[in-house]
Motif scaffolding. Structure first.
Motif, PDB file in Angstrom:
ATOM      1  N   ALA A 120      -7.383  15.346  57.691  1.00  0.00           N
ATOM      2  CA  ALA A 120      -6.336  14.432  58.979  1.00  0.00           C
ATOM      3  C   ALA A 120      -5.408  13.769  59.374  1.00  0.00           C
ATOM      4  O   ALA A 120      -4.510  14.452  59.189  1.00  0.00           O
ATOM      5  CB  ALA A 120      -7.668  14.858  60.390  1.00  0.00           C
ATOM      6  N   LYS A 121      -5.620  12.500  58.074  1.00  0.00           N
ATOM      7  CA  LYS A 121      -4.446  11.540  58.362  1.00  0.00           C
ATOM      8  C   LYS A 121      -4.650  10.778  57.160  1.00  0.00           C
ATOM      9  O   LYS A 121      -5.951  10.940  56.710  1.00  0.00           O
ATOM     10  CB  LYS A 121      -4.541  11.019  59.392  1.00  0.00           C
ATOM     11  N   LYS A 122      -4.246  10.575  56.618  1.00  0.00           N
ATOM     12  CA  LYS A 122      -4.726   9.768  55.522  1.00  0.00           C
ATOM     13  C   LYS A 122      -3.401   7.996  55.287  1.00  0.00           C
ATOM     14  O   LYS A 122      -2.290   8.291  55.782  1.00  0.00           O
ATOM     15  CB  LYS A 122      -3.797  10.663  53.821  1.00  0.00           C
ATOM     16  N   ARG A 123      -3.577   7.650  55.415  1.00  0.00           N
ATOM     17  CA  ARG A 123      -2.860   5.798  55.112  1.00  0.00           C
ATOM     18  C   ARG A 123      -3.664   5.127  54.296  1.00  0.00           C
ATOM     19  O   ARG A 123      -4.567   4.552  53.470  1.00  0.00           O
ATOM     20  CB  ARG A 123      -3.399   5.262  56.093  1.00  0.00           C
ATOM     21  N   ASN A 124      -2.321   4.553  53.514  1.00  0.00           N
ATOM     22  CA  ASN A 124      -2.960   3.425  52.631  1.00  0.00           C
ATOM     23  C   ASN A 124      -2.681   2.211  52.400  1.00  0.00           C
ATOM     24  O   ASN A 124      -1.349   1.746  52.984  1.00  0.00           O
ATOM     25  CB  ASN A 124      -1.525   3.754  50.902  1.00  0.00           C
ATOM     26  N   PHE A 125      -3.487   1.129  52.502  1.00  0.00           N
ATOM     27  CA  PHE A 125      -2.904  -0.007  53.324  1.00  0.00           C
ATOM     28  C   PHE A 125      -3.722  -0.587  51.827  1.00  0.00           C
ATOM     29  O   PHE A 125      -4.327  -0.649  51.205  1.00  0.00           O
ATOM     30  CB  PHE A 125      -4.488  -0.715  53.551  1.00  0.00           C
ATOM     31  N   GLY A 126      -2.245  -0.996  51.049  1.00  0.00           N
ATOM     32  CA  GLY A 126      -2.327  -1.747  49.011  1.00  0.00           C
ATOM     33  C   GLY A 126      -3.212  -1.099  48.548  1.00  0.00           C
ATOM     34  O   GLY A 126      -3.214   0.364  48.310  1.00  0.00           O
ATOM     35  N   MET A 147      -6.087   0.194  49.119  1.00  0.00           N
ATOM     36  CA  MET A 147      -7.729   0.650  49.830  1.00  0.00           C
ATOM     37  C   MET A 147      -6.641   1.750  50.319  1.00  0.00           C
ATOM     38  O   MET A 147      -5.067   1.388  50.883  1.00  0.00           O
ATOM     39  CB  MET A 147      -8.257   0.266  50.619  1.00  0.00           C
ATOM     40  N   VAL A 148      -7.233   2.986  50.660  1.00  0.00           N
ATOM     41  CA  VAL A 148      -6.737   3.825  51.317  1.00  0.00           C
ATOM     42  C   VAL A 148      -7.943   4.070  52.735  1.00  0.00           C
ATOM     43  O   VAL A 148      -9.064   4.604  52.025  1.00  0.00           O
ATOM     44  CB  VAL A 148      -6.708   4.966  50.086  1.00  0.00           C
ATOM     45  N   PHE A 149      -7.405   4.083  53.305  1.00  0.00           N
ATOM     46  CA  PHE A 149      -7.663   5.578  54.802  1.00  0.00           C
ATOM     47  C   PHE A 149      -7.580   7.254  54.931  1.00  0.00           C
ATOM     48  O   PHE A 149      -6.822   7.918  54.762  1.00  0.00           O
ATOM     49  CB  PHE A 149      -8.109   4.969  55.731  1.00  0.00           C
ATOM     50  N   ILE A 150      -8.756   7.346  55.115  1.00  0.00           N
ATOM     51  CA  ILE A 150      -8.833   9.178  54.989  1.00  0.00           C
ATOM     52  C   ILE A 150      -9.284   9.561  56.657  1.00  0.00           C
ATOM     53  O   ILE A 150     -10.954   9.051  56.614  1.00  0.00           O
ATOM     54  CB  ILE A 150      -9.001   9.970  54.089  1.00  0.00           C
ATOM     55  N   ASP A 151      -9.117  10.485  57.313  1.00  0.00           N
ATOM     56  CA  ASP A 151      -9.986  10.479  58.570  1.00  0.00           C
ATOM     57  C   ASP A 151     -10.212  11.960  58.293  1.00  0.00           C
ATOM     58  O   ASP A 151      -9.119  12.667  57.844  1.00  0.00           O
ATOM     59  CB  ASP A 151      -8.833  10.611  59.907  1.00  0.00           C
ATOM     60  N   THR A 187     -13.999  11.591  60.745  1.00  0.00           N
ATOM     61  CA  THR A 187     -14.761  10.448  60.591  1.00  0.00           C
ATOM     62  C   THR A 187     -13.739   9.330  59.675  1.00  0.00           C
ATOM     63  O   THR A 187     -13.100  10.008  58.934  1.00  0.00           O
ATOM     64  CB  THR A 187     -15.899  10.550  60.013  1.00  0.00           C
ATOM     65  N   GLN A 188     -13.721   8.488  59.381  1.00  0.00           N
ATOM     66  CA  GLN A 188     -13.070   7.634  58.681  1.00  0.00           C
ATOM     67  C   GLN A 188     -13.763   7.123  57.996  1.00  0.00           C
ATOM     68  O   GLN A 188     -15.089   6.883  57.732  1.00  0.00           O
ATOM     69  CB  GLN A 188     -12.528   6.352  59.346  1.00  0.00           C
ATOM     70  N   LEU A 189     -12.853   7.631  56.211  1.00  0.00           N
ATOM     71  CA  LEU A 189     -13.154   7.400  55.165  1.00  0.00           C
ATOM     72  C   LEU A 189     -12.212   6.063  54.632  1.00  0.00           C
ATOM     73  O   LEU A 189     -11.579   6.271  54.543  1.00  0.00           O
ATOM     74  CB  LEU A 189     -13.099   8.199  53.970  1.00  0.00           C
ATOM     75  N   VAL A 190     -13.319   5.346  54.127  1.00  0.00           N
ATOM     76  CA  VAL A 190     -12.413   4.350  53.363  1.00  0.00           C
ATOM     77  C   VAL A 190     -12.723   4.342  51.499  1.00  0.00           C
ATOM     78  O   VAL A 190     -13.655   4.820  51.180  1.00  0.00           O
ATOM     79  CB  VAL A 190     -13.186   2.826  53.073  1.00  0.00           C
ATOM     80  N   PHE A 191     -11.623   4.369  50.876  1.00  0.00           N
ATOM     81  CA  PHE A 191     -11.953   4.519  49.417  1.00  0.00           C
ATOM     82  C   PHE A 191     -11.389   3.381  49.099  1.00  0.00           C
ATOM     83  O   PHE A 191     -10.005   2.758  48.991  1.00  0.00           O
ATOM     84  CB  PHE A 191     -10.863   5.767  48.614  1.00  0.00           C
ATOM     85  N   ASN A 192     -11.906   3.065  48.051  1.00  0.00           N
ATOM     86  CA  ASN A 192     -12.005   1.597  47.298  1.00  0.00           C
ATOM     87  C   ASN A 192     -10.478   1.808  45.684  1.00  0.00           C
ATOM     88  O   ASN A 192     -10.302   2.727  45.754  1.00  0.00           O
ATOM     89  CB  ASN A 192     -12.678   0.443  47.401  1.00  0.00           C
ATOM     90  N   GLU A 193      -9.809   0.462  45.306  1.00  0.00           N
ATOM     91  CA  GLU A 193      -9.124   0.828  44.298  1.00  0.00           C
ATOM     92  C   GLU A 193      -9.374   1.474  43.375  1.00  0.00           C
ATOM     93  O   GLU A 193      -8.439   2.207  42.745  1.00  0.00           O
ATOM     94  CB  GLU A 193      -9.462  -0.827  43.379  1.00  0.00           C
TER      95      GLU A 193
END
Ligand code: ASP
Length: 581
Positions: A25-31, A33-37, A45-51
Motif C-alpha cells: 500500500a505504501k513504501k517509505r525509505n528511512f535511510g 530501513m525500508v517500511f512497507i504497509d 500491517t507495517q513491515l520493516v526491512f533491515n539493511e
C-alpha cells in the motif's frame, strides 16, 4: 499462504513468527530501513526491512503482491489510527509474487480520480478499503435479511429473468427469441406476477433477492438493473405485513450497524405527507412543516391567494434565522417553485417584532395579526408562502423545504428516520393521455370504503398501498392485492384495458385467480438504496460492484456493444440507422 491476515496482529502476538501476504500500500525509505504497509481486505500491517533487504526491496513498488515472513515486534511509536498500529513485522524473508504497473488511480480511502476512471478500472477502485467496506456491508445486509426471513418461514424462490413483462410503469428491456422470429422475452421489472402466483400455489411466505430491470434514465439512486428484496405473504393484514418488514429492518440495522431502531415506525397517510411536507417520501429529520394558511385569507382580495381559495391550497413555511436571505436567494427559490409547476413564492420577514415585506400591502391588519399568531414567529424568521393547485403547491413548497434544509445544514446526518406512508391514491390521472394509470401497479387493492368511487371518482380512490421511507428516500413499497377475479378485472377495466387486452396480456394471471386465491400482499425493498443509506454514500453506484454510468454504459467492458452480423441474422433482426435528432 499466510498465518494471519493484515488486520489481525496485536501486542499479544509479539515474538511470534508469522507469514503475511498482500498488496504493497505504501513504501517509505528511512535511510537503511525500508517500511512497507501491507494491505489486504482485512487491513494493513507495517513491515520493516533491515539493511540486508536493500537490494531485494529496491524495486518493490505500490500494488506489488508480496509474501513475507518475520517476527512480530512492538512498535516504538504506536499508530492509533490502525488496528494493528502497536506492532510491526521485522521481516526475515520476502517473496515478490507479482509485479504491478503504476495504477491509474490511487488505491486509498480517498481518491481524486474522476468517476470515469474509477469505472474503467473498477477492479482497482474496488481494491480501495472504503469500497471493500461498502460491498462487505452489503453482503452483511443480505446475510441478515436472509437469516431473518428464513427464521420466519419464508421460502426463497427464484422467478424467471426471461419472461413476460410485469407492468411496473417503466420501459421494458426486450430479448429477441432465436426460436420465434419477431418474438421477444421481457426482462422482469419486478417478480410481481410470479410472486402472486406463488401465493396461489400455497407457499404463504415467499422472498427473493431479485434482480429487476427497468429501461429508465439513470440517476444517483437509479440504475437500469437493480436488486430488490422482494416479499409476498398470504393471510396477513396490512399492519402484519408492515410489522414483519419493520422487524426485518430492526434486525438488519442491529446486525450491521449496531443501531437500535424503535418500532413500530411512525405512520402517515399519503394525504398528510403531501399536505404537511409536500412529498410522498418526507424527510422528517428536520422541521419546517407546512402551515395551512387558507383560513387566514378566506376574505382576501389579493388575486394570487384568492384564486387558491376554491379547491386549491395556501401553504406557508417558517425558516428560522433566514430573514437575511438575498434577492438572489429568493430568485433561486422561485426557480425551484417554477420547475415544479408553481406560479410563484411570496416572502415575508419578521424583523423588530413585526412582519415586513413588499407584499404586506395586500394584507389586512387582521390577516397580518392572524398570520403572526399562526406562524409563531421569532426575530429574523423568513416566511415563505406558495399557493395554487393543491398538489402542485405542496410539491413545489416541499422542494423548497428540502433545498433550504440542505443549504442551511439542518439535516442530522447521523439520524435514521423511518416512517410508513400509507393510503396512497390507487390511480393517477394523466392529462396528456386523458386516462388513469395505476400509481403502484394494477394489482393493488382499492380500500373497501372507496370501492364505490371507482366508477364515479376514480381519482379519489385510496389503496391499501404503503411505502417505507428512510430519510426522504423510498426504501420499499408494497400493497395488499386484489384477490378476486371480479375486483382484479374491474381494476383492469378502470385502467382502460379492453377484455381482449386483459386476455392477451394477463390471461394466465386472471385464470389462476379462479382456482382458490388466498388474500395476499407484499412489499419490495430496494437493496441498493438500503446499502447506500447504511453506508452514508450519495449514490447507489458506490454500493454496486459493477454499475453503469449515467449514460447507461459500462466504461470497463464497453457494454453495450454491436453484435456480430451472424448473431443478428440468427435472431432474425436487422438494425436501422439511428435517426438524427
Ligand atoms: N413489485 C412492486 C414494485 O416493484 C412491489 C410490490 O408491490 O410488492 O414496486
Amino acid at each position: 499462504m499466510r498465518t494471519h491476515n493484515n488486520g489481525q496482529l496485536r501486542l499479544e502476538n509479539v515474538d511470534e513468527t508469522v507469514t503475511l501476504v498482500g498488496w504493497v500500500a505504501k513504501k517509505r525509505n528511512f535511510g537503511k530501513m525500508v517500511f512497507i504497509d501491507l494491505r489486504d481486505r482485512y487491513g494493513k500491517t507495517q513491515l520493516v526491512f533491515n539493511e540486508s533487504f536493500h537490494d531485494a526491496v529496491k524495486d518493490v513498488r505500490n500494488e506489488y503482491v508480496i509474501q513475507v515472513s518475520g517476527k512480530v515486534v512492538e512498535r516504538q511509536d504506536y499508530n492509533e489510527d490502525l488496528a494493528t498500529g502497536k506492532i510491526e513485522i521485522a521481516v526475515e524473508s520476502l517473496e515478490v509474487i507479482n509485479e504491478a504497473k503504476t495504477t491509474p488511480l490511487i488505491i486509498d480511502e480517498e481518491t481524486d480520480a474522476l468517476e470515469g476512471v474509477r469505472m474503467k478500472y473498477r477492479y482497482l477502485d474496488l481494491r480501495r478499503p472504503n469500497m471493500q467496506a461498502n460491498l462487505i456491508r452489503r453482503s452483511d445486509i443480505t446475510a441478515s435479511i436472509r437469516e431473518y426471513l428464513h427464521a420466519q418461514d419464508f421460502v426463497d424462490i427464484e422467478t424467471p429473468i426471461l419472461g413476460l413483462s410485469t407492468p411496473e410503469g417503466a420501459r421494458d428491456y426486450l430479448v429477441p427469441s432465436r426460436n420465434y422470429a419477431g418474438e421477444f422475452y421481457a426482462l422482469p421489472q419486478s417478480p410481481q406476477l410470479f410472486k402472486q402466483l406463488l401465493m396461489i400455489s400455497g407457499f404463504e411466505r415467499y422472498y427473493q433477492i431479485a434482480r429487476c430491470f427497468r429501461d429508465e434514465d439513470l440517476r444517483a439512486d437509479r440504475q437500469m438493473e437493480f436488486t430488490q428484496v422482494d416479499l409476498e405473504m398470504s393471510f396477513m393484514s396490512e399492519v402484519e405485513i408492515q410489522t414483519m418488514a419493520e422487524e426485518m429492518m430492526k434486525k438488519v440495522f442491529k446486525d450491521v450497524l449496531d443501531v437500535d431502531l424503535q418500532i413500530p415506525f411512525a405512520r402517515m397517510t399519503w394525504h398528510d405527507a403531501m399536505n404537511s411536507y409536500g412529498s410522498d417520501k418526507p424527510d422528517t429529520r428536520y422541521g419546517m412543516e407546512f402551515v395551512d394558511l387558507k383560513d387566514v385569507f378566506v376574505n382576501t382580495e389579493f388575486k394570487v391567494l384568492k384564486s387558491a381559495l376554491d379547491g386549491g391550497a395556501i401553504k406557508g413555511i417558517v425558516v428560522n434565522d433566514h430573514a437575511d436571505i438575498s434577492r438572489k436567494g429568493i430568485d433561486k427559490l422561485l426557480d425551484i417553485v417554477k420547475s415544479h409547476g408553481g406560479m410563484g413564492i411570496l416572502d415575508l420577514k419578521y424583523l423588530e417584532g413585526k412582519l415586513d415585506g413588499r407584499i404586506l400591502k395586500f394584507f389586512s391588519e387582521e390577516e397580518i395579526e392572524q398570520l403572526e399568531a399562526k406562524l409563531g414567529l421569532k426575530e429574523n424568521d423568513l416566511v415563505l408562502i406558495v399557493s395554487g393547485d393543491w398538489e402542485v403547491s405542496c410539491t413545489a413548497l416541499g422542494a423548497v423545504r428540502s433545498f433550504l434544509a440542505q443549504e442551511k445544514g439542518l439535516i442530522d446526518e447521523d439520524a435514521f428516520n423511518f416512517l410508513w406512508v400509507n393510503e396512497f391514491p390507487l390511480l393517477e390521472y394523466s392529462a396528456e393521455d386523458d386516462r388513469y394509470y395505476a400509481r403502484h401497479h394494477p394489482f393493488t387493492r382499492p380500500m373497501d370504503e372507496d370501492i364505490d368511487k371507482l366508477d364515479t371518482h376514480p381519482g379519489e380512490v385510496k389503496a391499501y398501498a404503503y411505502d417505507m421511507i428512510l430519510n426522504g428516500y423510498e426504501l420499499g413499497g408494497g400493497s395488499l392485492r386484489n384477490y378476486s377475479t371480479k375486483s382484479q378485472t374491474k381494476l383492469f377495466e378502470v385502467l382502460g384495458f379492453t377484455e381482449e387486452e386483459i386476455r392477451s396480456q394477463f390471461g394466465f394471471f386472471v385464470d389462476a385467480f379462479e382456482y382458490g386465491t388466498p388474500p395476499h400482499g407484499g412489499i419490495a425493498f430496494g437493496l441498493d438504496r438500503i446499502a447506500m443509506l447504511m453506508s452514508k454514500e450519495p449514490s447507489i453506484r458506490e454500493v454496486i460492484a459493477f454499475p453503469k454510468n449515467a449514460q447507461a454504459k459500462d466504461p470497463m467492458t464497453d457494454a453495450p456493444s454491436k453484435p456480430a452480423p451472424a448473431q443478428l441474422e440468427e435472431l432474425h433482426l436487422s438494425v436501422k440507422e439511428k435517426k438524427q435528432q
